[in-house]
Design a protein around this motif. Sequence first.
Motif, PDB file in Angstrom:
ATOM      1  N   GLU A  43      33.556  -0.173  69.481  1.00 23.94           N
ATOM      2  CA  GLU A  43      32.773   0.910  69.336  1.00 23.94           C
ATOM      3  C   GLU A  43      33.750   1.804  68.904  1.00 23.94           C
ATOM      4  O   GLU A  43      34.920   1.546  68.731  1.00 23.94           O
ATOM      5  N   CYS A  44      33.175   3.031  68.306  1.00 22.45           N
ATOM      6  CA  CYS A  44      34.112   4.124  67.514  1.00 22.45           C
ATOM      7  C   CYS A  44      33.745   5.340  68.088  1.00 22.45           C
ATOM      8  O   CYS A  44      32.522   5.844  68.566  1.00 22.45           O
ATOM      9  N   PHE A  45      34.826   6.089  68.151  1.00 25.13           N
ATOM     10  CA  PHE A  45      34.804   7.677  68.598  1.00 25.13           C
ATOM     11  C   PHE A  45      35.556   8.445  67.291  1.00 25.13           C
ATOM     12  O   PHE A  45      36.694   8.413  67.139  1.00 25.13           O
ATOM     13  N   GLY A  46      34.323   8.893  66.749  1.00 22.51           N
ATOM     14  CA  GLY A  46      34.754   9.681  65.291  1.00 22.51           C
ATOM     15  C   GLY A  46      34.133  10.914  64.962  1.00 22.51           C
ATOM     16  O   GLY A  46      33.225  11.397  65.789  1.00 22.51           O
ATOM     17  N   VAL A  47      34.618  11.412  64.060  1.00 21.01           N
ATOM     18  CA  VAL A  47      34.160  12.492  63.463  1.00 21.01           C
ATOM     19  C   VAL A  47      33.912  12.426  61.835  1.00 21.01           C
ATOM     20  O   VAL A  47      34.867  11.758  61.328  1.00 21.01           O
ATOM     21  N   ILE A  48      32.796  12.709  61.528  1.00 22.14           N
ATOM     22  CA  ILE A  48      32.521  12.524  60.121  1.00 22.14           C
ATOM     23  C   ILE A  48      32.180  14.200  59.681  1.00 22.14           C
ATOM     24  O   ILE A  48      31.411  14.723  60.156  1.00 22.14           O
ATOM     25  N   ALA A  49      33.081  14.800  58.649  1.00 23.02           N
ATOM     26  CA  ALA A  49      33.050  16.042  58.253  1.00 23.02           C
ATOM     27  C   ALA A  49      32.575  16.112  56.665  1.00 23.02           C
ATOM     28  O   ALA A  49      33.264  15.350  55.947  1.00 23.02           O
ATOM     29  N   PHE A  50      31.691  16.839  56.516  1.00 22.24           N
ATOM     30  CA  PHE A  50      31.352  17.016  55.203  1.00 22.24           C
ATOM     31  C   PHE A  50      31.593  18.711  54.690  1.00 22.24           C
ATOM     32  O   PHE A  50      31.058  19.481  55.396  1.00 22.24           O
ATOM     33  N   LYS A  51      32.249  18.634  53.506  1.00 21.43           N
ATOM     34  CA  LYS A  51      32.610  19.966  52.949  1.00 21.43           C
ATOM     35  C   LYS A  51      31.785  19.905  51.727  1.00 21.43           C
ATOM     36  O   LYS A  51      31.978  19.184  50.629  1.00 21.43           O
ATOM     37  N   LEU A  52      30.922  21.026  51.739  1.00 19.86           N
ATOM     38  CA  LEU A  52      29.858  21.250  50.483  1.00 19.86           C
ATOM     39  C   LEU A  52      30.381  21.861  49.372  1.00 19.86           C
ATOM     40  O   LEU A  52      30.415  23.284  49.613  1.00 19.86           O
ATOM     41  N   GLU A  53      30.983  21.563  48.452  1.00 24.44           N
ATOM     42  CA  GLU A  53      31.519  22.421  47.348  1.00 24.44           C
ATOM     43  C   GLU A  53      30.683  22.891  46.363  1.00 24.44           C
ATOM     44  O   GLU A  53      30.750  24.046  46.040  1.00 24.44           O
ATOM     45  N   SER A  54      29.368  22.305  46.331  1.00 22.44           N
ATOM     46  CA  SER A  54      28.164  23.201  45.777  1.00 22.44           C
ATOM     47  C   SER A  54      27.078  22.333  46.242  1.00 22.44           C
ATOM     48  O   SER A  54      26.860  21.284  46.965  1.00 22.44           O
ATOM     49  N   GLY A  55      25.770  22.930  45.883  1.00 24.61           N
ATOM     50  CA  GLY A  55      24.798  22.602  46.249  1.00 24.61           C
ATOM     51  C   GLY A  55      23.656  23.347  47.115  1.00 24.61           C
ATOM     52  O   GLY A  55      23.940  24.731  47.318  1.00 24.61           O
ATOM     53  N   GLN A  56      22.356  23.048  47.101  1.00 21.05           N
ATOM     54  CA  GLN A  56      21.218  23.643  47.860  1.00 21.05           C
ATOM     55  C   GLN A  56      20.604  22.675  48.654  1.00 21.05           C
ATOM     56  O   GLN A  56      20.047  21.431  48.451  1.00 21.05           O
ATOM     57  N   ALA A  57      20.054  23.112  49.632  1.00 18.36           N
ATOM     58  CA  ALA A  57      18.866  22.465  50.401  1.00 18.36           C
ATOM     59  C   ALA A  57      17.584  23.398  50.639  1.00 18.36           C
ATOM     60  O   ALA A  57      17.732  24.512  50.789  1.00 18.36           O
ATOM     61  N   ARG A  58      16.561  22.716  50.177  1.00 20.73           N
ATOM     62  CA  ARG A  58      15.187  23.424  50.041  1.00 20.73           C
ATOM     63  C   ARG A  58      15.357  24.926  49.262  1.00 20.73           C
ATOM     64  O   ARG A  58      14.545  26.013  49.780  1.00 20.73           O
ATOM     65  N   GLY A  59      16.286  24.849  48.251  1.00 22.82           N
ATOM     66  CA  GLY A  59      16.290  26.124  47.692  1.00 22.82           C
ATOM     67  C   GLY A  59      17.414  27.000  48.160  1.00 22.82           C
ATOM     68  O   GLY A  59      17.524  28.204  47.420  1.00 22.82           O
ATOM     69  N   ARG A 127      27.170  26.062  66.460  1.00 19.86           N
ATOM     70  CA  ARG A 127      27.586  26.878  65.301  1.00 19.86           C
ATOM     71  C   ARG A 127      28.864  27.367  65.593  1.00 19.86           C
ATOM     72  O   ARG A 127      29.116  28.143  66.494  1.00 19.86           O
ATOM     73  N   VAL A 128      29.895  26.689  64.854  1.00 22.34           N
ATOM     74  CA  VAL A 128      31.537  27.075  65.014  1.00 22.34           C
ATOM     75  C   VAL A 128      32.225  27.497  63.859  1.00 22.34           C
ATOM     76  O   VAL A 128      31.784  26.986  62.794  1.00 22.34           O
ATOM     77  N   PRO A 129      33.475  28.073  64.215  1.00 22.59           N
ATOM     78  CA  PRO A 129      34.065  28.122  62.848  1.00 22.59           C
ATOM     79  C   PRO A 129      34.953  26.860  62.609  1.00 22.59           C
ATOM     80  O   PRO A 129      35.492  26.338  63.564  1.00 22.59           O
ATOM     81  N   ILE A 130      34.649  26.468  61.404  1.00 22.97           N
ATOM     82  CA  ILE A 130      34.987  25.007  60.959  1.00 22.97           C
ATOM     83  C   ILE A 130      36.488  25.495  60.050  1.00 22.97           C
ATOM     84  O   ILE A 130      36.078  26.053  59.062  1.00 22.97           O
ATOM     85  N   SER A 131      37.494  24.895  60.206  1.00 26.09           N
ATOM     86  CA  SER A 131      38.583  24.844  59.024  1.00 26.09           C
ATOM     87  C   SER A 131      38.747  23.647  58.738  1.00 26.09           C
ATOM     88  O   SER A 131      39.064  22.594  59.329  1.00 26.09           O
ATOM     89  N   HIS A 132      38.350  23.153  57.376  1.00 22.27           N
ATOM     90  CA  HIS A 132      38.311  22.068  56.834  1.00 22.27           C
ATOM     91  C   HIS A 132      39.164  22.121  55.576  1.00 22.27           C
ATOM     92  O   HIS A 132      38.748  22.434  54.421  1.00 22.27           O
ATOM     93  N   GLU A 133      40.486  21.590  55.559  1.00 19.53           N
ATOM     94  CA  GLU A 133      41.418  21.791  54.444  1.00 19.53           C
ATOM     95  C   GLU A 133      41.965  20.358  54.293  1.00 19.53           C
ATOM     96  O   GLU A 133      43.179  19.973  54.985  1.00 19.53           O
ATOM     97  N   ALA A 134      41.354  19.570  53.431  1.00 24.02           N
ATOM     98  CA  ALA A 134      42.226  18.343  53.315  1.00 24.02           C
ATOM     99  C   ALA A 134      41.414  17.818  51.977  1.00 24.02           C
ATOM    100  O   ALA A 134      40.527  18.111  51.428  1.00 24.02           O
ATOM    101  N   HIS A 135      42.652  17.300  51.334  1.00 28.89           N
ATOM    102  CA  HIS A 135      42.689  16.744  50.005  1.00 28.89           C
ATOM    103  C   HIS A 135      43.050  15.291  49.539  1.00 28.89           C
ATOM    104  O   HIS A 135      44.235  15.212  50.225  1.00 28.89           O
ATOM    105  N   GLN A 136      42.291  14.278  49.308  1.00 30.34           N
ATOM    106  CA  GLN A 136      42.880  13.016  49.018  1.00 30.34           C
ATOM    107  C   GLN A 136      43.445  12.436  50.564  1.00 30.34           C
ATOM    108  O   GLN A 136      44.414  12.016  50.473  1.00 30.34           O
ATOM    109  N   VAL A 137      42.684  12.898  51.551  1.00 29.93           N
ATOM    110  CA  VAL A 137      43.276  12.476  52.881  1.00 29.93           C
ATOM    111  C   VAL A 137      44.472  12.847  53.475  1.00 29.93           C
ATOM    112  O   VAL A 137      45.077  12.395  54.317  1.00 29.93           O
ATOM    113  N   GLU A 138      44.670  14.179  53.017  1.00 26.59           N
ATOM    114  CA  GLU A 138      45.961  14.898  53.519  1.00 26.59           C
ATOM    115  C   GLU A 138      45.558  16.222  53.678  1.00 26.59           C
ATOM    116  O   GLU A 138      44.984  17.034  53.086  1.00 26.59           O
TER     117      GLU A 138
END
Length: 215
Positions: A43-59, A127-138
């Motif tokens: 079993e796994c207890f995890g977090v998967i975080a997506f940081k969207l640098e660019s993009g669109q969803a349904r316009g 909906r929450v404030p997310i601080s996502h500051e990671a580059h090359q797993v640091e």
Amino acid sequence: MATTMTTPAATKAGYRLEGTMLEICSCAVPCPCFLGEDPDGNECFGVIAFKLESGQARGVDVSGLSLMNVAHIPGNALAGGWRSVILVDSAADDDQYAALLDAFSGKLGGPLADLAGLVGEVVAVERVPISHEAHQVEGRLQVEGMVVAEIAPIQSSPDGTTATIQDSAFTTVKGAPAYLGKSRRYRVSMPQHGMSWSHDGQNAIQTAWKMEFEP
């Protein structure tokens, strides 16, 4: 209220999303899921975080936003049955919030619908404030009072090169490396959703991520 995730019929709108995917979990390094294997302890207890640098969803432009899936995975990740809490960046306005949920819930079809199909139960969406500051797993990932993780890369040689794997089960950008690291600190505290755990010194992995679909 808990809901059961089903894959809805696709609407006539697509998406193009690009950025990074960061996974932090209770498994040892490297992440067995990235190799298509069962998680440590089954079993796994995890977090998967997506940081969207660019993009669109349904316009709708969703560039610069983050979304997190906090999940208990009761076996092989690709077998499904995940129990998840979805955390959406509070920086998103109402249109962006709805567009992100439509994409990541599978309503817009395509590969994100396949990903959504792995979730058996969505316990809550917040909906929450997310601080996502990671580059090359640091770096650091934080949702105040709910999730905190501090991560560092694993260096594979004396020159400081970060260990990587390529062409994994979760690769979405051909040839892009997945950077291997460990959590210095990893806490989830969401007792209201039945999710609280602490797993320091375990897996962290980050890779370039891209999903697109035009019906």
